[in-house]
Design a protein around this motif. Structure first.
Motif, PDB file in Angstrom:
ATOM      1  N   SER A  44      15.288   9.174   3.098  1.00  0.00           N
ATOM      2  CA  SER A  44      16.549   9.477   2.418  1.00  0.00           C
ATOM      3  C   SER A  44      16.464   9.031   0.962  1.00  0.00           C
ATOM      4  O   SER A  44      15.634   8.196   0.593  1.00  0.00           O
ATOM      5  N   LEU A  45      17.350   9.584   0.168  1.00  0.00           N
ATOM      6  CA  LEU A  45      17.418   9.221  -1.243  1.00  0.00           C
ATOM      7  C   LEU A  45      17.856   7.766  -1.401  1.00  0.00           C
ATOM      8  O   LEU A  45      17.407   7.067  -2.311  1.00  0.00           O
ATOM      9  N   GLU A  46      18.700   7.300  -0.510  1.00  0.00           N
ATOM     10  CA  GLU A  46      19.163   5.902  -0.543  1.00  0.00           C
ATOM     11  C   GLU A  46      17.994   4.938  -0.328  1.00  0.00           C
ATOM     12  O   GLU A  46      17.887   3.911  -1.005  1.00  0.00           O
ATOM     13  N   ASN A  47      17.116   5.261   0.608  1.00  0.00           N
ATOM     14  CA  ASN A  47      15.932   4.421   0.839  1.00  0.00           C
ATOM     15  C   ASN A  47      15.026   4.401  -0.392  1.00  0.00           C
ATOM     16  O   ASN A  47      14.462   3.371  -0.744  1.00  0.00           O
ATOM     17  N   GLN A  48      14.876   5.557  -1.038  1.00  0.00           N
ATOM     18  CA  GLN A  48      14.045   5.622  -2.240  1.00  0.00           C
ATOM     19  C   GLN A  48      14.639   4.752  -3.354  1.00  0.00           C
ATOM     20  O   GLN A  48      13.918   4.005  -4.012  1.00  0.00           O
ATOM     21  N   ARG A  49      15.951   4.824  -3.532  1.00  0.00           N
ATOM     22  CA  ARG A  49      16.610   4.014  -4.566  1.00  0.00           C
ATOM     23  C   ARG A  49      16.451   2.521  -4.273  1.00  0.00           C
ATOM     24  O   ARG A  49      16.203   1.732  -5.179  1.00  0.00           O
ATOM     25  N   LEU A  50      16.595   2.144  -3.006  1.00  0.00           N
ATOM     26  CA  LEU A  50      16.449   0.740  -2.626  1.00  0.00           C
ATOM     27  C   LEU A  50      15.031   0.249  -2.877  1.00  0.00           C
ATOM     28  O   LEU A  50      14.825  -0.840  -3.431  1.00  0.00           O
ATOM     29  N   ALA A  51      14.045   1.042  -2.512  1.00  0.00           N
ATOM     30  CA  ALA A  51      12.651   0.641  -2.715  1.00  0.00           C
ATOM     31  C   ALA A  51      12.331   0.515  -4.201  1.00  0.00           C
ATOM     32  O   ALA A  51      11.651  -0.439  -4.619  1.00  0.00           O
ATOM     33  N   LEU A  52      12.804   1.443  -5.020  1.00  0.00           N
ATOM     34  CA  LEU A  52      12.574   1.356  -6.467  1.00  0.00           C
ATOM     35  C   LEU A  52      13.295   0.154  -7.060  1.00  0.00           C
ATOM     36  O   LEU A  52      12.764  -0.535  -7.926  1.00  0.00           O
ATOM     37  N   LYS A  53      14.506  -0.108  -6.585  1.00  0.00           N
ATOM     38  CA  LYS A  53      15.267  -1.266  -7.072  1.00  0.00           C
ATOM     39  C   LYS A  53      14.515  -2.555  -6.756  1.00  0.00           C
ATOM     40  O   LYS A  53      14.346  -3.423  -7.614  1.00  0.00           O
ATOM     41  N   LEU A  54      14.043  -2.678  -5.527  1.00  0.00           N
ATOM     42  CA  LEU A  54      13.296  -3.879  -5.139  1.00  0.00           C
ATOM     43  C   LEU A  54      11.969  -3.974  -5.878  1.00  0.00           C
ATOM     44  O   LEU A  54      11.538  -5.067  -6.246  1.00  0.00           O
ATOM     45  N   GLY A  55      11.322  -2.837  -6.107  1.00  0.00           N
ATOM     46  CA  GLY A  55      10.069  -2.834  -6.847  1.00  0.00           C
ATOM     47  C   GLY A  55      10.240  -3.317  -8.281  1.00  0.00           C
ATOM     48  O   GLY A  55       9.332  -3.908  -8.860  1.00  0.00           O
ATOM     49  N   LYS A  56      11.424  -3.088  -8.837  1.00  0.00           N
ATOM     50  CA  LYS A  56      11.702  -3.546 -10.200  1.00  0.00           C
ATOM     51  C   LYS A  56      12.215  -4.982 -10.222  1.00  0.00           C
ATOM     52  O   LYS A  56      12.067  -5.668 -11.222  1.00  0.00           O
ATOM     53  N   GLU A  57      12.813  -5.446  -9.129  1.00  0.00           N
ATOM     54  CA  GLU A  57      13.406  -6.788  -9.096  1.00  0.00           C
ATOM     55  C   GLU A  57      12.435  -7.863  -8.623  1.00  0.00           C
ATOM     56  O   GLU A  57      12.618  -9.030  -8.950  1.00  0.00           O
ATOM     57  N   ALA A  76       0.140  -6.267  -6.139  1.00  0.00           N
ATOM     58  CA  ALA A  76       1.440  -5.640  -6.398  1.00  0.00           C
ATOM     59  C   ALA A  76       1.539  -4.288  -5.697  1.00  0.00           C
ATOM     60  O   ALA A  76       2.584  -3.946  -5.143  1.00  0.00           O
ATOM     61  N   GLN A  77       0.458  -3.528  -5.720  1.00  0.00           N
ATOM     62  CA  GLN A  77       0.478  -2.226  -5.050  1.00  0.00           C
ATOM     63  C   GLN A  77       0.631  -2.380  -3.537  1.00  0.00           C
ATOM     64  O   GLN A  77       1.350  -1.618  -2.890  1.00  0.00           O
ATOM     65  N   ASP A  78      -0.030  -3.408  -2.973  1.00  0.00           N
ATOM     66  CA  ASP A  78       0.121  -3.685  -1.540  1.00  0.00           C
ATOM     67  C   ASP A  78       1.551  -4.092  -1.207  1.00  0.00           C
ATOM     68  O   ASP A  78       2.108  -3.675  -0.188  1.00  0.00           O
ATOM     69  N   LEU A  79       2.144  -4.922  -2.073  1.00  0.00           N
ATOM     70  CA  LEU A  79       3.522  -5.351  -1.835  1.00  0.00           C
ATOM     71  C   LEU A  79       4.502  -4.199  -1.992  1.00  0.00           C
ATOM     72  O   LEU A  79       5.485  -4.115  -1.258  1.00  0.00           O
ATOM     73  N   VAL A  83       7.086  -2.987   0.763  1.00  0.00           N
ATOM     74  CA  VAL A  83       8.511  -2.724   0.526  1.00  0.00           C
ATOM     75  C   VAL A  83       8.873  -1.352   1.060  1.00  0.00           C
ATOM     76  O   VAL A  83       9.877  -1.180   1.756  1.00  0.00           O
ATOM     77  N   TYR A  84       8.043  -0.358   0.764  1.00  0.00           N
ATOM     78  CA  TYR A  84       8.278   0.999   1.260  1.00  0.00           C
ATOM     79  C   TYR A  84       8.346   1.016   2.791  1.00  0.00           C
ATOM     80  O   TYR A  84       9.266   1.582   3.380  1.00  0.00           O
ATOM     81  N   GLU A  85       7.377   0.378   3.423  1.00  0.00           N
ATOM     82  CA  GLU A  85       7.334   0.363   4.888  1.00  0.00           C
ATOM     83  C   GLU A  85       8.568  -0.311   5.475  1.00  0.00           C
ATOM     84  O   GLU A  85       9.146   0.162   6.459  1.00  0.00           O
ATOM     85  N   GLN A  86       8.971  -1.436   4.875  1.00  0.00           N
ATOM     86  CA  GLN A  86      10.132  -2.153   5.409  1.00  0.00           C
ATOM     87  C   GLN A  86      11.430  -1.375   5.181  1.00  0.00           C
ATOM     88  O   GLN A  86      12.299  -1.378   6.050  1.00  0.00           O
ATOM     89  N   GLU A  98      13.963 -11.855   1.678  1.00  0.00           N
ATOM     90  CA  GLU A  98      13.657 -13.059   2.460  1.00  0.00           C
ATOM     91  C   GLU A  98      12.205 -13.051   2.929  1.00  0.00           C
ATOM     92  O   GLU A  98      11.532 -14.081   2.925  1.00  0.00           O
ATOM     93  N   TYR A  99      11.713 -11.892   3.353  1.00  0.00           N
ATOM     94  CA  TYR A  99      10.317 -11.789   3.774  1.00  0.00           C
ATOM     95  C   TYR A  99       9.378 -12.123   2.618  1.00  0.00           C
ATOM     96  O   TYR A  99       8.427 -12.892   2.770  1.00  0.00           O
ATOM     97  N   MET A 100       9.642 -11.535   1.439  1.00  0.00           N
ATOM     98  CA  MET A 100       8.790 -11.794   0.283  1.00  0.00           C
ATOM     99  C   MET A 100       8.873 -13.257  -0.147  1.00  0.00           C
ATOM    100  O   MET A 100       7.870 -13.859  -0.538  1.00  0.00           O
ATOM    101  N   THR A 101      10.065 -13.843  -0.071  1.00  0.00           N
ATOM    102  CA  THR A 101      10.231 -15.251  -0.417  1.00  0.00           C
ATOM    103  C   THR A 101       9.497 -16.139   0.576  1.00  0.00           C
ATOM    104  O   THR A 101       8.851 -17.118   0.177  1.00  0.00           O
ATOM    105  N   TYR A 102       9.577 -15.807   1.846  1.00  0.00           N
ATOM    106  CA  TYR A 102       8.869 -16.583   2.866  1.00  0.00           C
ATOM    107  C   TYR A 102       7.357 -16.522   2.628  1.00  0.00           C
ATOM    108  O   TYR A 102       6.659 -17.506   2.742  1.00  0.00           O
TER     109      TYR A 102
END
Length: 149
Positions: A44-57, A76-79, A83-86, A98-102
């Protein structure tokens, strides 16, 4: 004298041109990486926006002050892929952070949370400001005493 002036002008023009071309190529690389992130097949477009947002944050743990999209490191590419997979698996933004912080600690945030590990980071500027204010106040008081007859 005139030859020296033109040589300096020529040299500065060359530096300006080189700096512009380096900046332009860096912008193209960042845009290419963002397009690569955008080419993941999202449900979905919402998932794409979320992944891009997290990739920038989220900050790349290997680079200095680059987010996952700007970084060209393999980590970074692996992460970004993680992010995409999650996101596609239905994880929320909070769960992914939380996963990335852990996994990498608070350093993956550009604005880490206030806790015992980051207290000095958050309170340090206040301590420095208080110390400088105290020094300035005492110096002003000392100067005032010296100026009195």
């Amino acid at each position: 004298m005139r030859k020296g002036y033109f040589f300096v002008l020529w040299l500065l023009s060359g530096f300006a041109l080189l700096s512009f071309s380096a900046h332009s190529s860096a912008m193209v690389e960042t845009q290419t990486r963002q397009q690569n992130a955008e080419t993941f097949q999202f449900s979905s477009l919402e998932n794409q926006r979320l992944a891009l947002k997290l990739g920038k944050e989220l900050r790349c743990p290997q680079c200095q002050n680059q987010n996952l999209i700007e970084s060209n490191s393999p980590v970074a590419q692996d992460l970004l892929l993680k992010v995409y997979e999650q996101v596609e698996a239905g994880a929320s933004e909070r769960q992914i952070v939380e996963y990335m912080t852990y996994r990498f600690g608070d350093m993956v945030h550009y604005q880490p949370p206030f806790n015992s590990h980051t207290a000095l980071l958050w309170l340090g500027p206040l301590f420095i400001l208080a110390a400088l204010s105290l020094v300035i106040f005492r110096k002003a008081k000392w100067l005032q005493k010296d100026s009195q007859p």
